[in-house]
Write a protein that holds these residues in place. Structure first.
Motif, PDB file in Angstrom:
ATOM      1  N   LEU A 126       0.712  -1.361   0.020  1.00  0.00           N
ATOM      2  CA  LEU A 126      -0.179  -0.025  -0.036  1.00  0.00           C
ATOM      3  C   LEU A 126       0.787   1.295   0.075  1.00  0.00           C
ATOM      4  N   ARG A 127       1.938   1.136   0.809  1.00  0.00           N
ATOM      5  CA  ARG A 127       2.820   2.481   0.970  1.00  0.00           C
ATOM      6  C   ARG A 127       4.206   2.479   0.222  1.00  0.00           C
ATOM      7  N   GLY A 128       4.394   1.397  -0.159  1.00  0.00           N
ATOM      8  CA  GLY A 128       5.574   1.483  -1.041  1.00  0.00           C
ATOM      9  C   GLY A 128       6.810   1.417  -0.385  1.00  0.00           C
ATOM     10  N   PHE A 129       6.979   1.193   0.709  1.00  0.00           N
ATOM     11  CA  PHE A 129       8.037   0.925   1.795  1.00  0.00           C
ATOM     12  C   PHE A 129       7.855  -0.013   2.770  1.00  0.00           C
ATOM     13  N   ARG A 130       8.824  -0.599   3.019  1.00  0.00           N
ATOM     14  CA  ARG A 130       8.671  -1.879   4.282  1.00  0.00           C
ATOM     15  C   ARG A 130       8.842  -1.119   5.645  1.00  0.00           C
ATOM     16  N   PRO A 131       7.728  -1.094   6.353  1.00  0.00           N
ATOM     17  CA  PRO A 131       7.954  -0.755   7.738  1.00  0.00           C
ATOM     18  C   PRO A 131       8.353  -1.539   8.562  1.00  0.00           C
ATOM     19  N   TYR A 132       8.692  -1.303   9.587  1.00  0.00           N
ATOM     20  CA  TYR A 132       9.481  -1.851  10.973  1.00  0.00           C
ATOM     21  C   TYR A 132      10.592  -2.641  10.527  1.00  0.00           C
ATOM     22  N   PRO A 133      11.560  -1.910   9.748  1.00  0.00           N
ATOM     23  CA  PRO A 133      12.738  -2.822   9.336  1.00  0.00           C
ATOM     24  C   PRO A 133      13.459  -3.362  10.463  1.00  0.00           C
ATOM     25  N   PHE A 134      13.757  -2.429  11.463  1.00  0.00           N
ATOM     26  CA  PHE A 134      14.638  -2.726  12.515  1.00  0.00           C
ATOM     27  C   PHE A 134      13.914  -4.107  13.423  1.00  0.00           C
ATOM     28  N   ALA A 135      12.724  -4.119  13.235  1.00  0.00           N
ATOM     29  CA  ALA A 135      11.986  -5.099  13.836  1.00  0.00           C
ATOM     30  C   ALA A 135      12.250  -6.453  13.154  1.00  0.00           C
ATOM     31  N   GLU A 136      11.992  -6.378  11.989  1.00  0.00           N
ATOM     32  CA  GLU A 136      12.362  -7.537  11.203  1.00  0.00           C
ATOM     33  C   GLU A 136      13.996  -8.087  11.081  1.00  0.00           C
ATOM     34  N   SER A 137      14.795  -7.128  11.290  1.00  0.00           N
ATOM     35  CA  SER A 137      16.125  -7.449  11.246  1.00  0.00           C
ATOM     36  C   SER A 137      16.578  -8.250  12.658  1.00  0.00           C
ATOM     37  N   LEU A 138      16.115  -7.426  13.857  1.00  0.00           N
ATOM     38  CA  LEU A 138      16.364  -7.989  15.174  1.00  0.00           C
ATOM     39  C   LEU A 138      15.622  -9.522  15.196  1.00  0.00           C
ATOM     40  N   ALA A 139      14.503  -9.661  14.658  1.00  0.00           N
ATOM     41  CA  ALA A 139      13.744 -10.948  14.884  1.00  0.00           C
ATOM     42  C   ALA A 139      14.718 -12.114  13.954  1.00  0.00           C
ATOM     43  N   GLY A 140      15.085 -11.718  13.065  1.00  0.00           N
ATOM     44  CA  GLY A 140      16.012 -12.633  12.197  1.00  0.00           C
ATOM     45  C   GLY A 140      17.320 -13.000  12.912  1.00  0.00           C
ATOM     46  N   GLN A 141      17.699 -11.993  13.822  1.00  0.00           N
ATOM     47  CA  GLN A 141      19.003 -12.145  14.577  1.00  0.00           C
ATOM     48  C   GLN A 141      18.616 -13.040  15.670  1.00  0.00           C
ATOM     49  N   LEU A 142      17.422 -12.782  16.302  1.00  0.00           N
ATOM     50  CA  LEU A 142      17.129 -13.324  17.379  1.00  0.00           C
ATOM     51  C   LEU A 142      16.926 -14.882  17.115  1.00  0.00           C
ATOM     52  N   ARG A 143      16.422 -15.135  16.041  1.00  0.00           N
ATOM     53  CA  ARG A 143      16.113 -16.656  15.473  1.00  0.00           C
ATOM     54  C   ARG A 143      17.387 -17.334  15.547  1.00  0.00           C
ATOM     55  N   GLU A 144      18.430 -16.591  14.676  1.00  0.00           N
ATOM     56  CA  GLU A 144      19.691 -17.244  14.448  1.00  0.00           C
ATOM     57  C   GLU A 144      20.466 -17.402  15.923  1.00  0.00           C
ATOM     58  N   GLY A 145      20.436 -16.446  16.984  1.00  0.00           N
ATOM     59  CA  GLY A 145      20.794 -16.774  18.005  1.00  0.00           C
ATOM     60  C   GLY A 145      20.413 -17.605  19.150  1.00  0.00           C
ATOM     61  N   ALA A 146      18.870 -17.999  18.680  1.00  0.00           N
ATOM     62  CA  ALA A 146      18.473 -18.957  19.519  1.00  0.00           C
ATOM     63  C   ALA A 146      19.066 -20.331  19.191  1.00  0.00           C
ATOM     64  N   HIS A 147      19.497 -20.520  17.992  1.00  0.00           N
ATOM     65  CA  HIS A 147      20.042 -21.794  17.572  1.00  0.00           C
ATOM     66  C   HIS A 147      21.478 -22.038  18.271  1.00  0.00           C
ATOM     67  N   VAL A 148      22.306 -20.657  18.117  1.00  0.00           N
ATOM     68  CA  VAL A 148      23.377 -20.817  18.757  1.00  0.00           C
ATOM     69  C   VAL A 148      23.428 -20.646  20.445  1.00  0.00           C
ATOM     70  N   GLU A 149      22.662 -20.098  20.796  1.00  0.00           N
ATOM     71  CA  GLU A 149      22.406 -20.127  22.332  1.00  0.00           C
ATOM     72  C   GLU A 149      21.903 -21.629  23.158  1.00  0.00           C
ATOM     73  N   SER A 150      21.182 -22.136  22.177  1.00  0.00           N
ATOM     74  CA  SER A 150      20.571 -23.795  22.577  1.00  0.00           C
ATOM     75  C   SER A 150      21.975 -24.590  22.475  1.00  0.00           C
ATOM     76  N   ARG A 151      22.889 -24.466  21.907  1.00  0.00           N
ATOM     77  CA  ARG A 151      24.307 -25.351  21.729  1.00  0.00           C
ATOM     78  C   ARG A 151      25.253 -24.731  22.996  1.00  0.00           C
ATOM     79  N   ASP A 152      25.085 -23.801  23.361  1.00  0.00           N
ATOM     80  CA  ASP A 152      25.902 -23.277  24.403  1.00  0.00           C
ATOM     81  C   ASP A 152      25.758 -24.159  25.767  1.00  0.00           C
TER      82      ASP A 152
END
Length: 152
Positions: A126-152
């Protein structure tokens, strides 16, 4: 005289060490305070209601189904995503310890952003830009970090 020279050389070093220790301590305390403020916002009734709406009424829905959402639901969803984006901005700026965010709300945070994807896609269309880019980026990092943390 040797004592006065020794004191004149040692006192600036001690002053620098005290200033550095105090700065580090206040920075840690500030980051902890900021984390608790953000965590309180994340657990607030308004944000919980918005997260619930995202899981129940947005996740897996089509753009046509999302167009039928009432204004109140859209406002709650928008507020929730704005809070999640502000948490991500605080993490990106170093104001909050990302590890604490990952351990306390990481899985939930990433799940909410995954549930919000159809809404975010619709807003982008609708708007032509992706809202909440920081939230999406952090969510990706948290998903990746969860895999790393579960191995610790």
């Amino acid at each position: 005289m040797a004592l006065s020279v020794w004191l004149s050389l040692l006192s600036p070093v001690v002053a620098l060490l005290v200033a550095f220790w105090g700065f580090r301590r206040s920075t840690r305390a500030d980051r902890l305070r900021a984390f608790f403020d953000l965590h309180e916002r994340y657990l607030s009734a308004e944000v919980r209601a918005g997260r619930r709406l995202l899981h129940q009424r947005v996740a897996g829905r089509s753009a046509e189904e999302l167009a039928e959402l009432d204004r109140d639901s859209l406002d709650r969803i928008g507020y929730t995503l704005a809070v999640l984006n502000s948490i991500a901005i605080a993490c990106a700026g170093g104001y909050v310890d990302r590890r604490m965010v990952r351990r306390s709300m990481g899985r939930s945070y990433a799940g909410v952003i995954a549930a919000a994807r159809p809404y975010i896609d619709r807003v982008e269309a609708l708007r032509g830009f992706r809202p909440y880019p920081f939230a999406e980026s952090l969510a990706g990092q948290l998903r990746e970090g969860a895999h790393v943390e579960s191995r610790d």
